[in-house]
Design a protein around this motif. Sequence first.
Motif, short mmCIF file in Angstrom:
data_model
loop_
_atom_site.label_atom_id
_atom_site.label_comp_id
_atom_site.label_asym_id
_atom_site.label_seq_id
_atom_site.Cartn_x
_atom_site.Cartn_y
_atom_site.Cartn_z
N CYS A 39 59.00 49.41 62.79
CA CYS A 39 58.09 48.28 62.04
C CYS A 39 57.14 47.69 62.98
O CYS A 39 56.40 47.28 62.63
CB CYS A 39 59.10 47.75 61.12
SG CYS A 39 59.68 48.30 59.73
N TYR A 42 52.34 49.34 65.29
CA TYR A 42 51.20 49.17 64.37
C TYR A 42 50.08 49.16 65.30
O TYR A 42 50.22 49.14 66.36
CB TYR A 42 51.18 48.09 63.43
CG TYR A 42 51.46 46.80 63.99
CD1 TYR A 42 50.55 45.92 64.87
CD2 TYR A 42 52.81 46.43 64.45
CE1 TYR A 42 50.99 44.78 65.49
CE2 TYR A 42 53.24 45.17 64.86
CZ TYR A 42 52.38 44.37 65.41
OH TYR A 42 52.59 43.01 66.18
N LYS A 59 47.45 52.62 61.78
CA LYS A 59 49.04 52.88 61.76
C LYS A 59 49.53 51.29 61.46
O LYS A 59 49.60 50.45 62.09
CB LYS A 59 49.34 53.31 63.24
CG LYS A 59 50.90 53.63 63.05
CD LYS A 59 51.33 54.06 64.28
CE LYS A 59 53.00 54.25 64.39
NZ LYS A 59 53.09 54.81 65.87
N TYR A 61 53.37 51.47 60.56
CA TYR A 61 54.76 51.77 60.68
C TYR A 61 54.76 53.08 61.63
O TYR A 61 54.01 53.97 61.15
CB TYR A 61 55.63 51.44 59.77
CG TYR A 61 55.29 51.99 58.66
CD1 TYR A 61 55.84 53.47 58.12
CD2 TYR A 61 54.58 51.40 57.74
CE1 TYR A 61 55.28 54.04 57.01
CE2 TYR A 61 54.15 52.00 56.14
CZ TYR A 61 54.38 53.27 56.08
OH TYR A 61 54.17 53.80 54.87
N GLY A 66 53.14 56.39 57.66
CA GLY A 66 52.63 55.10 58.24
C GLY A 66 51.26 54.95 58.68
O GLY A 66 50.52 54.07 59.19
N CYS A 134 58.07 47.97 55.72
CA CYS A 134 58.13 47.17 56.91
C CYS A 134 57.84 45.48 56.53
O CYS A 134 57.14 44.86 57.28
CB CYS A 134 57.21 47.58 57.99
SG CYS A 134 58.24 49.08 58.52
N SER A 138 50.28 48.26 52.03
CA SER A 138 49.74 49.37 52.53
C SER A 138 48.40 49.51 52.94
O SER A 138 47.96 50.22 53.72
CB SER A 138 49.86 50.62 51.27
OG SER A 138 48.77 50.28 50.50
#
Length: 169
Positions: A39, A42, A59, A61, A66, A134, A138
């Motif tokens: 998580c 990113y 990104k 996760y 992800g 996470c 989204s």
Amino acid sequence: PDGVWKNTEITGYFNVQTGNDQITMIARHGPSYHDNEGCQAYGYYGMTAVDGNVFFKKKLYHFDGGYTQRVAQVDALDNILNEWIGMKFVVYDIAGGAVKLELWIDEGDMTNNWKKVTELVDDGGLSVEGGADCGRESDHIIEDGTRVSYRVDDSLFDFKALSVREIQP
């Protein structure tokens, strides 16, 4: 800077000698790929593929789904195998809480002739494939990050003149 790279310009020159991956620059990169079940992995990705396509990914996760698909993709270059190219990835905040991504290319060996080849605004409409996870929706906009990264997988390559700097948008 003080542990947070927010509005950045990431630059480098690359010569891919073997392989068919892409040159990747990551802005607003999270602190870890694997901690907290992925998580903390990113970031915004600026990418140039060996076939000459340039594009972005987001990104949120580090496991299935992800990432976004390739977005703002353009066929900007011929195949770059054994050719020097410069790549500049600029990421900065704009009005309304959105984030602007720009990808610039300098064809050749440090000719300093930069051309913006694609751009994208993440205003919350850019969703990752796997949906919310996470603790993030989204379409979460990445507001900060602790580092920047360069990445090239499964390729033999040279690089030079790497730089990262914070910019004032």
